[in-house]
Write a protein that holds these residues in place. Structure first.
Motif, mmCIF file in Angstrom:
data_model
loop_
_atom_site.group_PDB
_atom_site.id
_atom_site.type_symbol
_atom_site.label_atom_id
_atom_site.label_comp_id
_atom_site.label_asym_id
_atom_site.label_seq_id
_atom_site.Cartn_x
_atom_site.Cartn_y
_atom_site.Cartn_z
ATOM 1 N N GLY A 20 1.621 -0.160 -5.162
ATOM 2 C CA GLY A 20 1.003 0.202 -3.892
ATOM 3 C C GLY A 20 -0.204 1.120 -4.027
ATOM 4 N N LEU A 21 -0.394 1.654 -5.221
ATOM 5 C CA LEU A 21 -1.569 2.495 -5.480
ATOM 6 C C LEU A 21 -2.825 1.624 -5.455
ATOM 7 C CD1 LEU A 21 -1.787 4.972 -8.508
ATOM 8 C CD2 LEU A 21 -3.765 3.854 -7.485
ATOM 9 N N ARG A 22 -3.800 2.019 -4.673
ATOM 10 C CA ARG A 22 -5.054 1.273 -4.622
ATOM 11 C C ARG A 22 -6.226 2.115 -5.117
ATOM 12 N NH1 ARG A 22 -5.184 -3.483 -1.218
ATOM 13 N NH2 ARG A 22 -3.033 -3.957 -0.649
ATOM 14 N N PHE A 80 0.831 -1.195 0.000
ATOM 15 C CA PHE A 80 0.000 0.000 0.000
ATOM 16 C C PHE A 80 0.868 1.248 0.000
ATOM 17 C CE2 PHE A 80 -2.667 3.124 2.539
ATOM 18 C CZ PHE A 80 -3.508 3.428 1.492
ATOM 19 N N SER A 81 0.532 2.199 -0.870
ATOM 20 C CA SER A 81 1.139 3.525 -0.829
ATOM 21 C C SER A 81 0.047 4.564 -0.674
ATOM 22 C CB SER A 81 1.943 3.808 -2.106
ATOM 23 O OG SER A 81 2.264 5.192 -2.168
ATOM 24 N N LEU A 82 -0.043 5.106 0.529
ATOM 25 C CA LEU A 82 -1.060 6.133 0.793
ATOM 26 C C LEU A 82 -0.843 7.355 -0.095
ATOM 27 C CD1 LEU A 82 -3.422 7.235 2.518
ATOM 28 C CD2 LEU A 82 -1.685 8.089 4.125
ATOM 29 N N ALA A 83 0.396 7.773 -0.224
ATOM 30 C CA ALA A 83 0.691 8.987 -0.995
ATOM 31 C C ALA A 83 0.268 8.836 -2.456
ATOM 32 C CB ALA A 83 2.178 9.319 -0.901
ATOM 33 N N LEU A 84 0.618 7.696 -3.060
ATOM 34 C CA LEU A 84 0.225 7.474 -4.454
ATOM 35 C C LEU A 84 -1.291 7.384 -4.584
ATOM 36 C CD1 LEU A 84 2.825 4.807 -5.631
ATOM 37 C CD2 LEU A 84 2.480 7.075 -6.624
ATOM 38 N N THR A 85 -1.908 6.696 -3.647
ATOM 39 C CA THR A 85 -3.351 6.497 -3.697
ATOM 40 C C THR A 85 -4.107 7.820 -3.656
ATOM 41 O OG1 THR A 85 -3.181 4.304 -2.681
ATOM 42 C CG2 THR A 85 -5.299 5.438 -2.478
ATOM 43 N N LEU A 86 -3.588 8.768 -2.876
ATOM 44 C CA LEU A 86 -4.266 10.061 -2.758
ATOM 45 C C LEU A 86 -3.853 11.060 -3.835
ATOM 46 C CD1 LEU A 86 -4.279 10.583 1.116
ATOM 47 C CD2 LEU A 86 -6.103 9.715 -0.373
#
Length: 302
Positions: free
Chosen positions: A101-103, A18-24
């Motif tokens: 990691g982008l979800r 998981f990548s929070l930064a990429l996801t957002l």
DNA sequence: CTCCAGGTTCCGG
DNA sequence: CCGGAACATGGA
């Protein structure tokens, strides 16, 4: 996060792959903001619940309800299986390497639909600005220390406005579409939550009854709100990527041709593939512009 | 000042 | 089915 923050129990959620930064940051959601008052993470609203989230290695820390946060960020999506389904051509491999990691998250349907109605012919930065303005002016103020958070106003709230008032949020001609859609949903003429029960094609057709909603926006809602991970929105960026990577020699590749290719080539997780290609392409463009020396036009010699 | 941005809709081949 | 044009606004 800083120790002064409290109010709810802090929870750490197991969040591997998981990548929070990429996801957002990838352009699927527009209202999360850095929140220095709490730490290196982000503050935002999940529906009308104010939440702070911060990634620490393989864990997601939050002061919000665990289950709500885990569900919103789709931490249960099988990323390894999704990656195995990706084609292995150079473009897709590069995007995967860049976006690992982008979800694809599960957004509340109305705010997702509304923000993408306002997205047509707008830069991502401006979509975010419009979203913030609408939240600030018409949305419920949420109790949160460290940032100003607002829920997205319900369809019924926007439905009672007039077009001029809405236009003050710098929507331009999209104000009429947003208002019309809000009213159709507020009156029940379109049952937004009911669309969940339909199959992809029926759901897309129902969404397209709303003014300002065509195939692309409908696919965004299917993908980002209704968890239809096959849905493959085709915008100018993705069209460019597809033509460059898969139709290099061809001339005049039609929209219909691209739609059919994307469905057949990317398969059951096409929506994931699409978002990875989209974010990779946009980021590459940005860094190219940033790297370029700022050259003014040599045109104005006095 | 010109160009373009996560499109949709309407119109004529 | 396919390509064109109108539609508002702001940033590069």
């Amino acid at each position: 996060m800083k120790s002064g923050a409290h109010r709810a129990a802090w929870a750490s959620i197991c969040a591997p792959d998981f990548s929070l930064a990429l996801t957002l940051a990838c352009g699927q959601v527009f209202h999360w903001q850095p929140c220095p008052a709490h730490g290196a993470g982000f503050a935002g609203a999940i529906g009308d619940v104010p939440v702070y989230v911060e990634q620490r290695g393989g864990e997601l820390w939050t002061n919000g309800p665990r289950d709500l946060v885990a569900h919103y960020f789709a931490l249960d999506h099988p990323l390894a299986e999704i990656y195995r389904s990706f084609p292995t051509d150079p473009a897709m491999s590069g995007a995967l390497e860049f976006c690992r990691g982008l979800r694809i998250i599960r957004q509340p349907a109305w705010e997702c639909l509304a923000t993408f109605i306002t997205s047509s012919m707008k830069q991502v930065a401006h979509i975010a600005q419009i979203s913030h303005t609408i939240r600030r002016r018409f949305g419920q103020r949420l109790d949160f220390e460290g940032a100003e958070l607002f829920a997205y106003p319900p369809a019924a709230r926007l439905a009672e406005l007039d077009e001029q008032t809405l236009r003050e949020c710098a929507l331009g001609y999209r104000a009429k579409n947003l208002l019309g859609s809000a009213r159709m949903i507020a009156t029940g003429e379109v049952d937004l939550e009911g669309i969940r029960a339909l199959d992809d094609d029926a759901a897309r057709a129902e969404l397209c009854r709303l003014p300002g909603v065509g195939e692309k926006v409908a696919n965004c809602v299917l993908l980002f709100a209704f968890e239809r991970v096959r849905a493959f929105p085709i915008d100018v960026w993705i069209a460019r990527v597809l033509r460059e990577a898969y139709f290099k020699q061809k001339r005049n590749v039609s929209a219909g041709r691209l739609r059919e290719f994307s469905r057949a080539y990317f398969g059951d997780y096409g929506g994931y593939a699409q978002q990875y290609l989209f974010h990779q392409a946009r980021t590459a463009q940005k860094s190219r512009r940033r790297g370029k020396k700022t050259c003014r036009s040599p045109r104005g010699n006095p």
